[in-house]
Design an enzyme around this catalytic site. Sequence first.
Site, PDB file in Angstrom:
ATOM      1  N   ASP A   1       6.067  -2.555   4.708  1.00 56.28           N
ATOM      2  CA  ASP A   1       4.829  -1.632   4.218  1.00 56.28           C
ATOM      3  C   ASP A   1       6.147  -1.523   2.936  1.00 56.28           C
ATOM      4  O   ASP A   1       6.113  -0.308   2.107  1.00 56.28           O
ATOM      5  CB  ASP A   1       4.421  -1.298   4.923  1.00 56.28           C
ATOM      6  CG  ASP A   1       3.552  -0.702   3.680  1.00 56.28           C
ATOM      7  OD1 ASP A   1       2.382  -1.334   2.232  1.00 56.28           O
ATOM      8  OD2 ASP A   1       2.156   0.103   3.754  1.00 56.28           O
TER       9      ASP A   1
ATOM     10  N   HIS B   1       2.153  -3.369   7.253  1.00 57.65           N
ATOM     11  CA  HIS B   1       0.820  -1.815   7.128  1.00 57.65           C
ATOM     12  C   HIS B   1      -0.047  -2.766   6.939  1.00 57.65           C
ATOM     13  O   HIS B   1      -0.469  -4.058   7.588  1.00 57.65           O
ATOM     14  CB  HIS B   1       0.511  -2.737   4.856  1.00 57.65           C
ATOM     15  CG  HIS B   1      -0.445  -2.014   4.839  1.00 57.65           C
ATOM     16  ND1 HIS B   1       0.112  -0.583   4.078  1.00 57.65           N
ATOM     17  CD2 HIS B   1      -1.630  -1.450   4.564  1.00 57.65           C
ATOM     18  CE1 HIS B   1      -1.442   0.169   3.755  1.00 57.65           C
ATOM     19  NE2 HIS B   1      -1.870  -0.846   3.667  1.00 57.65           N
TER      20      HIS B   1
ATOM     21  N   CYS C   1      -4.585   3.331   5.387  1.00 54.45           N
ATOM     22  CA  CYS C   1      -4.391   2.701   4.377  1.00 54.45           C
ATOM     23  C   CYS C   1      -4.825   3.847   3.152  1.00 54.45           C
ATOM     24  O   CYS C   1      -5.102   5.068   2.948  1.00 54.45           O
ATOM     25  CB  CYS C   1      -5.036   1.314   4.924  1.00 54.45           C
ATOM     26  SG  CYS C   1      -4.325   0.642   3.046  1.00 54.45           S
TER      27      CYS C   1
END
Length: 299
Positions: free
Chosen positions: A233, A264, A185
Amino acid sequence: MNQQQHHIPQEAFDWYDEYAHGAMDRRTFMKKLGTLVAVGYSMTVLTSALMPNYALAEQISFNDPDIKATYEAFDSPQGHGKGRGYLVTPTNATGKLPLVLVVHENRGLNPYIKDVARRLAKAGFIAFAPDALFTLGGYPGNDDEGRAMQRSMDRDKIQNDFIAAAIFLKSHPLGNGKLGAVGFCFGGYIVNYLAAVDSSLLSAGVSFYGTPAVAELRKNIKAPLQIQLAELDERVNKTWPEYEDDLKKYGVDYQMYMYKNANHGFHNDSTQRFDEASAVLAWERSLAFFRQHLSSVPS
C-alpha cells in the site's frame, strides 16, 4: 498473500486503489483493465476479483443469539444535525462493557463493516458503526454509488458526525466509559483524527491503512494507537514515517504492524485483496489491544 490473488497482476490492485480513492475515474480504470484483457486476462475474472462480493463477508449472522443488533440515531449539531448507526450489543454479558466505534471506508456503512461490528459484539464489546451517508438516505447498496455520495459531502461535517457518534457511544448506559475506535481506509484516518482532535475522547484506537490527522493536531494524541499497514500500500505507507516521527516526539504509546505482501484493504474479506492470514492476525492483535486498554472501569 491469498492464493486466489496469484493470477491477478499487482497493477490491477494498484489501479483499483487509485480508482477507489478518487485518483482515477471509472473510465480510465476500465481502460487500464482493458490492457490486461488484451494480453489474455478475462475482464470477468479481473472485475470479480476487485469488486466486492458482500456475501463472502458475513462471519457473524445478525441472527446470532449471542448478539443483538439495532439501528440507533444520535444528535450531531456540528455535523449534519442527525446521524444514525448500527449498534450491536452482546446478549449474555454481565457488568459494564467496553465500547468500540467502527468506522467504515469511503463508501458508507456496507455489509462488511456491519459484520465487523457484529464480530466485536460477539467478542464482548458494545460496537457502534455510524453511516456517514445517513443524511443522503444511507449506504445505497453498491460501493461505486456510495463513494460518489460520500465524496459529495462536506468532509468537516462528516468528521463532526463521527465525533458526535463517539460521544453518543461513550455515554451508553451499558458501557464502562472506555471507548475504542477501529476504522478501515477512510475509517483508519477517522480513528487517527478522533485521537488527535480531542485527547479525552478515545482510550484506544486501531487504524487499518489510514492516513494521519493533520500535523498541527497530533500533539493532542494521548490514546494508545495500533497502526495496521499493508506492505504493498504505497499510497498510505508514504505518510507513515512523518506520522511515526510525531508519535515519538509527543510520547504516544503506539504499535505498528506491517503485513508482508498484503494490499490496502487486506482485512476486507469481500474481495480478493483479502489476505486471510494477515487479516486473522491483525484482528487478533486488535482484539487483544482493545481488551488491554478498554477492560477496566475508568476512575
